[in-house]
Scaffold this active site. Structure first.
Site, PDB file in Angstrom:
ATOM      1  N   ASP A  92      44.291  38.594  40.039  1.00  0.00           N
ATOM      2  CA  ASP A  92      43.951  38.070  38.723  1.00  0.00           C
ATOM      3  C   ASP A  92      44.266  39.067  37.615  1.00  0.00           C
ATOM      4  OD1 ASP A  92      41.873  39.869  39.374  1.00  0.00           O
ATOM      5  OD2 ASP A  92      40.533  38.239  39.939  1.00  0.00           O
ATOM      6  N   HIS A  95      32.075  34.321  44.666  1.00  0.00           N
ATOM      7  CA  HIS A  95      33.407  34.076  44.112  1.00  0.00           C
ATOM      8  C   HIS A  95      34.438  35.038  44.704  1.00  0.00           C
ATOM      9  CE1 HIS A  95      32.431  37.227  40.932  1.00  0.00           C
ATOM     10  NE2 HIS A  95      33.669  37.563  41.260  1.00  0.00           N
TER      11      HIS A  95
END
EC number: 3.5.99.6
Length: 268
Positions: free
Chosen positions: A67, A139
């Site tokens: 990310d 997550h």
């Protein structure tokens, strides 16, 4: 899913680094997915040490990060590009042209940027291994609870909790990103191997939810139950709520013997 439990975070970093070393020795042009955050820092220190002691070379390795913040300058000390350079890339022999992050600025279409990142991975034959951490809510990457298991690289709004957790990294007069580009869960699951590391009691509940289920978007990491080659390396604190901890501790030695005899990465 192989769950390997070690005494402390130092042992987690050492054993995870050894696995990555074995991967690169088996395939010197490996495609490796990388993660940021505090958990992998000790692992990256181990890899730098291995390189400096001539036990490993990254000269032909390709990397893809999970990310990156949306519309952030790569020279910003809070960007994940800056993190990867300072923690790893600047200290090894990797070609930075072979290091990739899912970037997107305000002038770019995030959908096209996500597709481009997926195409870059596919063009090199896919990821051989994806390194992961896990959030306290389960997550992985910025795939927060409720994320689709079919998701691909895309832009995501950060949760209030994530923004709050990360706010300490930004100065008062600096605009903190509220969105990020992230690999999707399906992208992660496409990797031949997944290596998830976790340390500390604050990750214990998420680790148990991931390993013991149920399989649910409420804990995105629980999807790893369905991965053929998922390896989870944790310390005793992160394993403290594991319902079947004694079993995993007992079978670790058997798994170690099999891996030593036949290799850790037969599916490369």
């Amino acid at each position: 899913m192989q769950v390997l439990i070690f005494d402390d975070k130092k042992a987690v970093a050492e054993n995870a680094a050894t696995l990555l070393q074995k991967l690169i020795l088996a395939k010197n042009n490996a495609n490796i997915g990388l993660a940021t955050g505090s958990t992998p820092i000790d692992l990256y220190k181990q890899l730098v040490s291995m390189y400096k002691n001539k036990h490993i070379s990254f000269a032909q390795v390709n990397t893809f990060n999970l990310d990156e913040y949306y519309d952030i300058d790569e020279n910003n000390s809070n960007s994940y590009r800056y993190f990867m350079n300072s923690q790893l890339f600047d200290h090894i022999d990797i070609d930075k042209n072979n290091t990739h992050l899912p970037t997107c600025n305000a002038k770019q279409d995030p959908r096209k940027q996500g597709e481009h990142f997926e195409q870059q991975i596919a063009a090199l034959g896919g990821l051989d291994l994806q390194l992961l951490g896990i959030g306290g809510n389960g997550h992985i990457g910025f795939n927060e609870p409720s994320s689709s298991f079919a998701s691909r690289t895309r832009i995501k709004s950060l949760t209030e909790q994530t923004v709050s957790d990360n706010s300490r990294m930004f100065s008062d007069d600096e605009q903190q990103p509220k969105m990020a580009m992230t690999m999707g869960i399906a992208t992660i699951m496409d990797a031949k191997y997944v290596l998830l590391i976790a340390t500390g009691k604050n990750k214990a509940q998420a680790v148990n939810d991931m390993v013991n289920g149920p399989l649910s978007a409420s804990c995105p990491a629980s999807i790893l139950q369905m991965h053929k080659n998922a390896i989870v390396i944790i310390d005793n604190d992160a394993a403290s709520l594991l319902a079947n901890k004694d079993y995993f501790t007992w079978v670790s030695q058997q798994n170690h013997e099999i891996n030593q005899a036949f290799g850790h990465f037969p599916d490369l």
